[in-house]
Design a protein around this motif. Structure first.
Motif, short mmCIF file in Angstrom:
data_model
loop_
_atom_site.label_atom_id
_atom_site.label_comp_id
_atom_site.label_asym_id
_atom_site.label_seq_id
_atom_site.Cartn_x
_atom_site.Cartn_y
_atom_site.Cartn_z
N UNK A 1 1.14 12.55 6.05
CA UNK A 1 0.56 11.51 5.19
C UNK A 1 1.12 11.60 3.78
N UNK A 2 1.36 12.82 3.31
CA UNK A 2 1.89 12.98 1.95
C UNK A 2 3.28 12.34 1.84
N UNK A 3 4.07 12.41 2.90
CA UNK A 3 5.39 11.77 2.90
C UNK A 3 5.23 10.25 2.79
N UNK A 4 4.31 9.71 3.55
CA UNK A 4 4.06 8.27 3.51
C UNK A 4 3.56 7.85 2.12
N UNK A 5 2.63 8.59 1.57
CA UNK A 5 2.07 8.24 0.26
C UNK A 5 3.15 8.29 -0.82
N UNK A 6 3.91 9.38 -0.88
CA UNK A 6 4.95 9.49 -1.90
C UNK A 6 6.00 8.39 -1.73
N UNK A 7 6.41 8.14 -0.51
CA UNK A 7 7.40 7.09 -0.26
C UNK A 7 6.88 5.73 -0.70
N UNK A 8 5.62 5.44 -0.40
CA UNK A 8 5.03 4.17 -0.79
C UNK A 8 4.87 4.07 -2.31
N UNK A 9 4.50 5.15 -2.96
CA UNK A 9 4.37 5.14 -4.42
C UNK A 9 5.70 4.78 -5.08
N UNK A 10 6.73 5.53 -4.72
CA UNK A 10 8.04 5.33 -5.33
C UNK A 10 8.59 3.95 -4.96
N UNK A 11 8.45 3.57 -3.69
CA UNK A 11 8.96 2.27 -3.26
C UNK A 11 8.26 1.10 -3.91
N UNK A 12 6.94 1.16 -3.99
CA UNK A 12 6.19 0.07 -4.62
C UNK A 12 6.53 -0.06 -6.10
N UNK A 13 6.65 1.07 -6.78
CA UNK A 13 7.00 1.02 -8.20
C UNK A 13 8.40 0.45 -8.38
N UNK A 14 9.34 0.90 -7.57
CA UNK A 14 10.71 0.42 -7.64
C UNK A 14 10.78 -1.09 -7.38
N UNK A 15 10.09 -1.55 -6.33
CA UNK A 15 10.08 -2.99 -6.03
C UNK A 15 9.41 -3.78 -7.15
#
Length: 189
Positions: A145-159
């Motif tokens: 879950x931590x991988x999913x959360x970190x990936x979503x955080x960085x991806x959402x901010x980048x987008x």
């Protein structure tokens, strides 16, 4: 004229801080050494008294940004803060609008990865953040879950930074924040 060691250390720190801001804001490729040094009132040739190459500066600037981020997180989000506190702090319009003061992952790691210049510092940042998140999540799958959360955080901010429509940018931040908070607050199976 020779400068004192203190002067050299202060100048080194100024270069590092300015490079860290510019790399996060503009990207590594768009940040030239000559404009960087000129902005500080220094000569391009003086750069090499402090760093062997731009690549060394990039790594040191990433380490500097990481250290500042770690200190900021410790100050604002104590060890007992829930994962939702990190999510709520990360996915904000303020973070979106101030990449020069924010997390280096959206800007620098994307560019370094694209260039094929993986960084051990990025490994450390990712591993630290994953461990911190996993500690705050419940269940046997906390690490995943931590991988999913970190990936979503960085991806959402980048987008959110990459679109011109402010409403869409806000929607990306708000929806990602809402869905991630549901995920981290859901009871473990």
């Amino acid at each position: 004229m020779r400068y004192s060691e203190d002067h050299k250390a202060k100048t080194h720190q100024l270069i590092l801080e300015e490079a860290s801001r510019r790399f996060r804001r503009d990207g590594v490729g768009a940040t030239g050494l000559q404009p960087l040094m000129k902005a500080l009132g220094l000569t391009h040739g003086g750069f090499y008294a402090h760093f062997k190459s731009k690549d060394e500066l990039v790594e040191k600037a990433l380490q500097h940004a990481t250290s500042n981020l770690r200190a900021s997180l410790a100050m604002h989000l104590g060890p007992d803060a829930p994962a939702s506190a990190l999510i709520d702090t990360y996915l904000t319009p303020e973070h979106r609008s101030n990449p020069d003061r924010g997390c280096p992952l959206p800007t620098m790691s994307a560019e370094l990865g694209q260039r094929g210049q993986a960084s051990a510092t990025t490994d450390q940042v990712v591993n630290d953040r994953l461990a911190n998140l996993a500690d705050k999540l419940d269940g046997d799958d906390a690490e995943d879950k931590s991988v999913l959360v970190l990936s979503a955080l960085v991806g959402a901010l980048l987008l959110s930074r990459s679109v011109s429509d402010e409403a869409l940018s806000d929607h990306l931040l708000n929806s990602a924040r809402e869905q991630l908070n549901k995920l981290v607050e859901a009871p473990a199976d």
